[in-house]
Design a protein around this motif. Structure first.
Motif, PDB file in Angstrom:
ATOM      1  N   LEU A 161     -55.762 -29.588  15.400  1.00  9.56           N
ATOM      2  CA  LEU A 161     -56.410 -28.303  15.136  1.00  9.56           C
ATOM      3  C   LEU A 161     -55.912 -27.211  16.084  1.00  9.56           C
ATOM      4  O   LEU A 161     -55.715 -26.069  15.681  1.00  9.56           O
ATOM      5  CB  LEU A 161     -57.930 -28.451  15.254  1.00  9.56           C
ATOM      6  N   TRP A 162     -55.700 -27.569  17.339  1.00 13.89           N
ATOM      7  CA  TRP A 162     -55.218 -26.597  18.331  1.00 13.89           C
ATOM      8  C   TRP A 162     -53.782 -26.192  18.017  1.00 13.89           C
ATOM      9  O   TRP A 162     -53.415 -25.028  18.139  1.00 13.89           O
ATOM     10  CB  TRP A 162     -55.346 -27.197  19.721  1.00 13.89           C
ATOM     11  N   TYR A 165     -53.913 -23.851  15.115  1.00  8.63           N
ATOM     12  CA  TYR A 165     -54.454 -22.555  15.526  1.00  8.63           C
ATOM     13  C   TYR A 165     -53.323 -21.595  15.897  1.00  8.63           C
ATOM     14  O   TYR A 165     -53.457 -20.385  15.741  1.00  8.63           O
ATOM     15  CB  TYR A 165     -55.402 -22.748  16.707  1.00  8.63           C
ATOM     16  N   HIS A 166     -52.209 -22.131  16.374  1.00 11.95           N
ATOM     17  CA  HIS A 166     -51.067 -21.304  16.772  1.00 11.95           C
ATOM     18  C   HIS A 166     -50.206 -20.873  15.583  1.00 11.95           C
ATOM     19  O   HIS A 166     -49.345 -20.004  15.720  1.00 11.95           O
ATOM     20  CB  HIS A 166     -50.199 -22.056  17.781  1.00 11.95           C
ATOM     21  N   LYS A 169     -54.678 -19.276  12.244  1.00 12.89           N
ATOM     22  CA  LYS A 169     -56.034 -19.397  12.800  1.00 12.89           C
ATOM     23  C   LYS A 169     -57.074 -19.702  11.726  1.00 12.89           C
ATOM     24  O   LYS A 169     -57.968 -20.531  11.930  1.00 12.89           O
ATOM     25  CB  LYS A 169     -56.411 -18.122  13.553  1.00 12.89           C
ATOM     26  N   ASP A 170     -56.960 -19.021  10.593  1.00 15.63           N
ATOM     27  CA  ASP A 170     -57.948 -19.222   9.530  1.00 15.63           C
ATOM     28  C   ASP A 170     -57.893 -20.644   8.992  1.00 15.63           C
ATOM     29  O   ASP A 170     -58.937 -21.266   8.742  1.00 15.63           O
ATOM     30  CB  ASP A 170     -57.715 -18.225   8.391  1.00 15.63           C
ATOM     31  N   SER A 172     -56.871 -23.319  10.619  1.00 14.58           N
ATOM     32  CA  SER A 172     -57.413 -24.189  11.655  1.00 14.58           C
ATOM     33  C   SER A 172     -58.935 -24.141  11.665  1.00 14.58           C
ATOM     34  O   SER A 172     -59.605 -25.183  11.757  1.00 14.58           O
ATOM     35  CB  SER A 172     -56.859 -23.773  13.022  1.00 14.58           C
ATOM     36  N   ARG A 173     -59.502 -22.944  11.565  1.00 16.41           N
ATOM     37  CA  ARG A 173     -60.965 -22.809  11.570  1.00 16.41           C
ATOM     38  C   ARG A 173     -61.599 -23.460  10.339  1.00 16.41           C
ATOM     39  O   ARG A 173     -62.668 -24.068  10.428  1.00 16.41           O
ATOM     40  CB  ARG A 173     -61.342 -21.332  11.652  1.00 16.41           C
ATOM     41  N   THR A 176     -61.555 -27.144  10.820  1.00 15.19           N
ATOM     42  CA  THR A 176     -62.542 -27.455  11.856  1.00 15.19           C
ATOM     43  C   THR A 176     -63.951 -27.459  11.285  1.00 15.19           C
ATOM     44  O   THR A 176     -64.767 -28.337  11.600  1.00 15.19           O
ATOM     45  CB  THR A 176     -62.446 -26.426  13.002  1.00 15.19           C
ATOM     46  N   PHE A 200     -63.722 -27.343  21.065  1.00 12.54           N
ATOM     47  CA  PHE A 200     -63.032 -26.529  20.053  1.00 12.54           C
ATOM     48  C   PHE A 200     -63.989 -26.133  18.941  1.00 12.54           C
ATOM     49  O   PHE A 200     -63.900 -25.012  18.403  1.00 12.54           O
ATOM     50  CB  PHE A 200     -61.829 -27.286  19.481  1.00 12.54           C
ATOM     51  N   CYS A 204     -64.816 -22.260  17.882  1.00 13.87           N
ATOM     52  CA  CYS A 204     -64.742 -21.761  16.506  1.00 13.87           C
ATOM     53  C   CYS A 204     -66.100 -21.296  15.973  1.00 13.87           C
ATOM     54  O   CYS A 204     -66.237 -21.020  14.775  1.00 13.87           O
ATOM     55  CB  CYS A 204     -64.169 -22.842  15.582  1.00 13.87           C
ATOM     56  N   THR A 282     -53.017 -17.446  23.040  1.00 16.51           N
ATOM     57  CA  THR A 282     -53.869 -18.560  23.474  1.00 16.51           C
ATOM     58  C   THR A 282     -53.896 -18.688  24.995  1.00 16.51           C
ATOM     59  O   THR A 282     -54.843 -19.255  25.535  1.00 16.51           O
ATOM     60  CB  THR A 282     -53.436 -19.884  22.820  1.00 16.51           C
TER      61      THR A 282
END
Length: 299
Positions: A161-162, A165-166, A169-170, A172-173, A176, A200, A204, A282
């Motif tokens: 997930l991290w 995120y790079h 972002k959407d 990854s969220r 999550t 995390f 989020c 980040t």
């Protein structure tokens, strides 16, 4: 033993490393597996940057690295390739390996490789060519990412997930949010491996029960001392901070981490690692998280 020898007689250790590089025959693959190669590079790197560059050049010229790059992707291959990138990023053979990796169908890599290997591969390739990674992984549907996260350990899920995120972002969220819906309703007792992922979740905007049972501080410290991961530290601290006993949990954990590092003769240079974090956005997020905690510049 290595750390003590290096501290007491660094020139002797450096001379030994030089002799090993001069005499080692890397043209016989049956003698040196991936794990041995990565360990050799890591130890020589501690001795001398110039020697390490020489060793990496020798690996690139003498080792058939194509044999180590394929589907499923091996976590040790990701480690070795990153070591080579650090010391010989412009080497033509290394550049060809990077092209070959990007030529793989990422969906096939994702579905057939261990999550830990995928995590390392994405993180390393992001630092080589971020925009190309974003294009490379876009053929994977969100459902496939969710399934990969749900079938992985909480520790590997955090890094997946991290990493994402790079790139998005959407995305990854959203993953999550789905993963937290599976994990949190039945979670009453967390393990040390769970804390970074739970942190995390909080990052989020997902709320945790404030009275989840947290493992003893020495268990968390021992786990962190194995990886010395800056992101893992930040999100674990965030998880502890939001607990109903957060202030005491954070204080005990930092004390135990310092003790654990001292016993193991390890150093955790937090501010240096922050300054070297490869992604600006980040890096600032990690700085914002860590500034709330009474951490020394170096542990």
């Amino acid at each position: 033993a290595y750390q003590i020898a290096f501290e007491t007689n660094p020139e002797a250790v450096k001379m030994l490393a030089q002799q090993i590089i001069q005499k080692i025959d890397l043209t016989q693959p049956e003698k040196y597996n991936l794990e041995q190669l990565t360990l050799l590079v890591r130890n020589v790197e501690k001795c001398d940057e110039t020697l390490c560059k020489e060793l990496c050049s020798k690996i690139l010229s003498d080792v058939n690295l194509d044999a180590y790059v394929g589907v499923p992707f091996d976590e040790r291959s990701a480690i070795l390739l990153w070591q080579l990138h650090k010391h010989n990023p412009t080497n033509s053979k290394f550049q060809q390996i990077v092209k070959d990796i990007f030529a793989f169908n990422f969906k096939e890599l994702l579905n057939n490789s261990e999550t830990g290997a995928i995590n390392l591969l994405i993180w390393n390739m992001l630092q080589i060519d971020t925009s190309r990674v974003q294009d490379w992984i876009k053929n994977v549907e969100i459902g496939e990412w969710i399934q990969k996260a749900k079938s992985s350990s909480t520790y590997d899920s955090f890094w997946l997930l991290w990493d994402l995120y790079h790139t998005n972002k959407d995305l990854s969220r959203n993953i999550t949010q789905s993963l937290s819906g599976d994990i949190l309703p039945s979670l009453s007792e967390a393990k040390a491996d769970d804390l970074a992922l739970l942190g995390f979740f909080i990052f989020c905007g997902i709320q945790l029960k404030p009275d989840i049972t947290i493992p003893p501080a020495y268990e968390i410290a021992d786990k962190l001392s194995e990886s010395l991961g800056l992101s893992e530290l930040a999100f674990s601290l965030l998880c502890l901070q939001k607990h109903k006993d957060g202030e005491k949990l954070v204080e005990n954990f930092i004390q135990e981490l310092e003790r654990c590092l001292t016993i193991k003769h390890l150093v955790f240079p937090i501010q240096e690692m922050l300054s070297k974090h490869p992604f600006d956005v980040t890096r600032h997020a990690l700085q914002d998280m860590l500034k709330d905690f009474p951490l020394p510049v170096t542990m």
